[in-house]
Motif scaffolding. Structure first.
Motif, PDB file in Angstrom:
ATOM      1  N   SER A 115     -38.012   4.833  -9.718  1.00 20.05           N
ATOM      2  CA  SER A 115     -36.682   5.417  -9.527  1.00 20.05           C
ATOM      3  C   SER A 115     -36.303   5.340  -8.053  1.00 20.05           C
ATOM      4  O   SER A 115     -37.162   5.183  -7.182  1.00 20.05           O
ATOM      5  CB  SER A 115     -36.677   6.872  -9.997  1.00 20.05           C
ATOM      6  OG  SER A 115     -37.561   7.644  -9.193  1.00 20.05           O
ATOM      7  N   SER A 353     -47.508  11.959  -4.658  1.00 25.33           N
ATOM      8  CA  SER A 353     -47.628  11.691  -6.088  1.00 25.33           C
ATOM      9  C   SER A 353     -47.695  12.990  -6.886  1.00 25.33           C
ATOM     10  O   SER A 353     -46.987  13.158  -7.889  1.00 25.33           O
ATOM     11  CB  SER A 353     -48.873  10.839  -6.369  1.00 25.33           C
ATOM     12  OG  SER A 353     -49.060  10.670  -7.746  1.00 25.33           O
ATOM     13  N   SER A 354     -48.511  13.912  -6.414  1.00 24.35           N
ATOM     14  CA  SER A 354     -48.681  15.182  -7.143  1.00 24.35           C
ATOM     15  C   SER A 354     -47.414  16.032  -7.107  1.00 24.35           C
ATOM     16  O   SER A 354     -47.003  16.589  -8.132  1.00 24.35           O
ATOM     17  CB  SER A 354     -49.863  15.965  -6.557  1.00 24.35           C
ATOM     18  OG  SER A 354     -49.631  16.261  -5.195  1.00 24.35           O
ATOM     19  N   ILE A 357     -44.498  14.404  -9.218  1.00 28.59           N
ATOM     20  CA  ILE A 357     -44.743  14.570 -10.654  1.00 28.59           C
ATOM     21  C   ILE A 357     -44.394  15.991 -11.083  1.00 28.59           C
ATOM     22  O   ILE A 357     -43.768  16.208 -12.136  1.00 28.59           O
ATOM     23  CB  ILE A 357     -46.208  14.232 -10.993  1.00 28.59           C
ATOM     24  CG1 ILE A 357     -46.468  12.743 -10.817  1.00 28.59           C
ATOM     25  CG2 ILE A 357     -46.537  14.646 -12.433  1.00 28.59           C
ATOM     26  CD1 ILE A 357     -47.916  12.348 -10.943  1.00 28.59           C
ATOM     27  N   SER A 358     -44.764  16.966 -10.235  1.00 33.35           N
ATOM     28  CA  SER A 358     -44.455  18.361 -10.559  1.00 33.35           C
ATOM     29  C   SER A 358     -42.953  18.627 -10.549  1.00 33.35           C
ATOM     30  O   SER A 358     -42.470  19.568 -11.196  1.00 33.35           O
ATOM     31  CB  SER A 358     -45.149  19.298  -9.564  1.00 33.35           C
ATOM     32  OG  SER A 358     -44.607  19.147  -8.262  1.00 33.35           O
ATOM     33  N   GLU A 359     -42.193  17.788  -9.794  1.00 32.81           N
ATOM     34  CA  GLU A 359     -40.735  17.940  -9.760  1.00 32.81           C
ATOM     35  C   GLU A 359     -40.049  17.200 -10.902  1.00 32.81           C
ATOM     36  O   GLU A 359     -38.830  17.207 -11.016  1.00 32.81           O
ATOM     37  CB  GLU A 359     -40.183  17.420  -8.421  1.00 32.81           C
ATOM     38  CG  GLU A 359     -40.668  18.162  -7.195  1.00 32.81           C
ATOM     39  CD  GLU A 359     -40.006  19.519  -7.026  1.00 32.81           C
ATOM     40  OE1 GLU A 359     -39.186  19.898  -7.901  1.00 32.81           O
ATOM     41  OE2 GLU A 359     -40.292  20.199  -6.037  1.00 32.81           O
ATOM     42  N   GLY A 360     -40.845  16.508 -11.739  1.00 32.56           N
ATOM     43  CA  GLY A 360     -40.278  15.840 -12.894  1.00 32.56           C
ATOM     44  C   GLY A 360     -40.130  14.340 -12.776  1.00 32.56           C
ATOM     45  O   GLY A 360     -39.616  13.692 -13.687  1.00 32.56           O
ATOM     46  N   PHE A 361     -40.585  13.729 -11.682  1.00 28.38           N
ATOM     47  CA  PHE A 361     -40.505  12.280 -11.511  1.00 28.38           C
ATOM     48  C   PHE A 361     -41.780  11.648 -12.069  1.00 28.38           C
ATOM     49  O   PHE A 361     -42.757  11.435 -11.356  1.00 28.38           O
ATOM     50  CB  PHE A 361     -40.326  11.918 -10.030  1.00 28.38           C
ATOM     51  CG  PHE A 361     -39.040  12.406  -9.438  1.00 28.38           C
ATOM     52  CD1 PHE A 361     -37.865  11.679  -9.596  1.00 28.38           C
ATOM     53  CD2 PHE A 361     -38.996  13.605  -8.730  1.00 28.38           C
ATOM     54  CE1 PHE A 361     -36.670  12.129  -9.052  1.00 28.38           C
ATOM     55  CE2 PHE A 361     -37.809  14.058  -8.188  1.00 28.38           C
ATOM     56  CZ  PHE A 361     -36.639  13.324  -8.351  1.00 28.38           C
ATOM     57  N   THR A 362     -41.776  11.360 -13.363  1.00 27.02           N
ATOM     58  CA  THR A 362     -42.991  10.865 -14.030  1.00 27.02           C
ATOM     59  C   THR A 362     -43.433   9.494 -13.522  1.00 27.02           C
ATOM     60  O   THR A 362     -44.613   9.147 -13.625  1.00 27.02           O
ATOM     61  CB  THR A 362     -42.756  10.786 -15.548  1.00 27.02           C
ATOM     62  OG1 THR A 362     -41.603   9.968 -15.804  1.00 27.02           O
ATOM     63  CG2 THR A 362     -42.536  12.176 -16.125  1.00 27.02           C
ATOM     64  N   ASP A 363     -42.483   8.686 -12.998  1.00 22.12           N
ATOM     65  CA  ASP A 363     -42.871   7.366 -12.502  1.00 22.12           C
ATOM     66  C   ASP A 363     -43.736   7.450 -11.253  1.00 22.12           C
ATOM     67  O   ASP A 363     -44.333   6.450 -10.839  1.00 22.12           O
ATOM     68  CB  ASP A 363     -41.629   6.508 -12.228  1.00 22.12           C
ATOM     69  CG  ASP A 363     -40.652   7.186 -11.274  1.00 22.12           C
ATOM     70  OD1 ASP A 363     -40.653   8.431 -11.215  1.00 22.12           O
ATOM     71  OD2 ASP A 363     -39.881   6.474 -10.603  1.00 22.12           O
ATOM     72  N   THR A 365     -46.516   8.591 -11.035  1.00 21.75           N
ATOM     73  CA  THR A 365     -47.935   8.456 -11.394  1.00 21.75           C
ATOM     74  C   THR A 365     -48.535   7.155 -10.880  1.00 21.75           C
ATOM     75  O   THR A 365     -49.758   7.058 -10.725  1.00 21.75           O
ATOM     76  CB  THR A 365     -48.105   8.510 -12.929  1.00 21.75           C
ATOM     77  OG1 THR A 365     -47.246   7.529 -13.530  1.00 21.75           O
ATOM     78  CG2 THR A 365     -47.758   9.895 -13.465  1.00 21.75           C
TER      79      THR A 365
END
Length: 598
Positions: A115, A353-354, A357-363, A365
């Motif tokens: 994104s 990365s961590s 991901i916690s903010e909702g940006f799965t990409d 990973t």
């Protein structure tokens, strides 16, 4: 596998320093060897996982180590060494970094499929090279002063800037996308960065004044600097993440340019610490990677992204940013290729990365696999190609390691001419113009006029091509001083001086071996004796050993008062005959001997 933290630390130390030794022994890039060792010990064989085993201490340990390494690197950033390169370096670390950030972000979005938000975070982060990878590679590659200075300055300056760009991108994401940040918090980010630079400058000036006024005893100088560096890193970092790197860089540059008499001692201490820290950190980071991360490295999108970063974005940013600068085409080619990523990229990508991901940006990973793939690719490709490319472009030391001779006289001039005939590069240095004219009049032209111990010599004379030093002036104490000064750079086994004179007034023979170079030849073969032999007509002869020859045979075949100078191995390695070492030759080796002309 290892339950004891103490045992784990021991294993990491052995693997790290062992990798450094193997790389030195077999002339391999140390970063590559350490990375492979960490991967084997960690995700591949599963012997250790420092991230899990150290727990909450893992990240602080890595952060402090990175701060110390960055500070040590910034201690080498003396403005005098870039007086002819300042414009280029400024363009590279500003316009070049900005261009690399933007184009890298576009590549992350369109090639890796991330994104826009995540792309700009990783794009900012991946502009960094950093001293943890560049400095070891420069030691191994032996580039000339100009390209080495460009790569070193870029790495150390951009290292904190890249981390700050990642933080800035994240703050912008929260402001525009998540609407969790106000304009005041963005202003706070810039104020925190300014505070970090100011704090580093103040602490650098403060330490310098304390040193110059004698407020700190010698035995406490390095420990106090060590403690202040941690303070300088921690305080800004607690205010705004990653600004601590900016602070320690500012502190190091400030100290490096204040002409402090104690700075060399501190620099050598920090260099030793940094070697241990770099070794440990690379083992810890690579060993902590998961097997899943290694598998994801072979994702086609990630491989395509790495390819674009290597062969398009880096060259584009360098060539555009250095357009109409003082850099030669060869220097642009080298700099546009060499950009290995390292510790900061790996550690900060894991952090972002961590939280992304916690903010909702799965990409997010794939941030760690993507970063590691670029780190490993650049470390391997640039590690093995830097010296080769430097030599092809005429920007690295060529041929066999050379010899620097301090002192121009009958003996050293004839020795230098004989060594040159053996295809060994030689440079004669002397602070006396008339003595150097003597060398030129007697057929040896490659000389340097100046005081070798002067600070300005470091920036005027490129010693990259010289691995061996011979101090051969008429002053024993000066010879010892020169040798002692160059031991940290060249190594104790590569620094020699002539035999000490013995007299009723001087007891220089009692000078500790740690305060001088290795004594050449036999006892009593002094400066006066060697020069008298040359004046009497003695000459240098090179004798090649045959199947039946050994050093003893050569010695017996020569006049009794002949002096064995050095052994030149078939491999090109040079071994001098010293007071305590008589190297043994093999068939095909050559022995250089000083012998009567009849």
């Amino acid at each position: 596998m290892f339950e004891s933290s103490l045992f784990l630390i021991m294993i990491i130390g052995i693997l790290g320093i062992g990798s450094q030794w193997i790389s030195w022994k077999f002339n391999l890039p140390a970063i590559v060897v350490m990375s492979v060792t960490g991967l084997l010990a960690g995700p591949i064989l599963g012997l250790l996982n420092p991230h899990e085993q150290f727990g909450n201490l893992y990240k602080p340990m890595i952060s402090i180590a990175v701060a110390i390494i960055l500070f040590e690197g910034s201690l080498k950033l003396v403005f005098r060494e870039i007086k002819d390169l300042g414009h280029s370096i400024y363009r590279i670390v500003t316009f070049g970094a900005l261009l690399a950030w933007i184009t890298g972000s576009f590549a992350a979005h369109f090639i890796a499929g991330l994104s826009w938000a995540v792309s700009f975070v990783i794009g900012g982060l991946l502009i960094v090279t950093g001293p943890t990878v560049i400095l070891p590679l420069l030691r191994q590659a032996k580039l000339k002063a100009r390209p080495a200075a460009i790569l070193k300055w870029e790495a150390i300056i951009v290292d904190p800037l890249g981390a700050l760009l990642a933080v800035f991108s994240y703050e912008i994401i929260r402001f525009f996308v998540l609407e969790q940040v106000t304009i005041n918090q963005l202003v706070l980010f810039f104020l925190a960065s300014l505070f970090a630079v100011l704090l580093g400058w103040i602490l650098g000036k403060f330490i310098a004044q304390m040193f110059e006024k004698g407020q700190i005893p010698e035995f406490l100088k390095s420990p106090i600097v060590f403690a202040v560096v941690i303070f300088c890193f921690t305080i800004p970092n607690e205010i705004m993440h990653e600004t601590g790197l900016l602070s320690v860089t500012a502190m190091g540059i400030t100290l490096a340019n204040l002409n402090i008499s104690s700075i060399n001692d501190i620099r050598h201490f920090k260099e030793n610490i940094s070697v241990m820290l770099v070794s440990a950190i690379f083992i810890m980071l690579t060993a902590s990677l998961s097997f899943e991360t290694l598998v994801n490295v072979f994702n086609l999108k990630i491989l395509a992204f790495v390819f674009i970063m290597l062969f398009f974005i880096r060259p584009l940013s360098i060539w555009l940013s250095t357009f109409h600068t003082e850099l030669t085409t060869q220097e642009k080619v080298l700099v546009s290729w060499i950009a290995p990523r390292g510790i900061v990229a790996l550690t900060v990508s894991g952090y972002f990365s961590s939280i992304l991901i916690s903010e909702g940006f799965t990409d997010a990973t794939i941030l760690v696999p993507l970063t590691f793939s670029l780190v490993f690719a650049t470390v391997v490709l640039h590690g093995f190609s830097m010296r080769w490319l430097g030599q092809k472009l005429g920007l690295a030391a060529e041929g066999e390691p050379g010899i620097l001779i301090v002192g121009s006289n009958y003996f050293t001039v004839e020795l230098a001419k004989s060594l040159t005939n053996l295809d060994i590069p030689v440079l004669i240095s002397d602070s006396s113009w008339s003595k150097l004219q003597f060398a030129k009049q007697h057929g040896f032209k490659k000389t340097y006029y100046g005081e070798l111990l002067a600070q300005k010599t470091e920036h005027r004379l490129d010693l990259t091509s010289y691995d061996i030093l011979i101090a051969a002036t008429e002053l024993d104490a000066y010879n010892a001083l020169v040798c002692n000064n160059f031991i940290p750079e060249m190594g104790r086994n590569n620094v020699f001086q002539l035999s000490l004179r013995e007299s009723d007034k001087d007891n220089l023979s009692e000078l500790a071996h740690t305060s001088r170079g290795l004594i050449l030849f036999s006892k009593g073969i002094t400066w006066e004796h060697l020069n008298k032999l040359i004046e009497r007509g003695y000459v240098f002869r090179s004798v090649q050993l045959t199947e039946d020859d050994r050093n003893e045979v050569v010695e017996n075949d020569q006049p009794e008062d002949s002096i064995k100078i050095l052994l030149l191995k078939k491999s090109g390695k040079i071994s001098f005959f010293t007071l305590h070492d008589q190297p043994q030759g093999e068939p095909g080796d050559s022995v250089l001997i000083l012998t009567p002309s009849y």
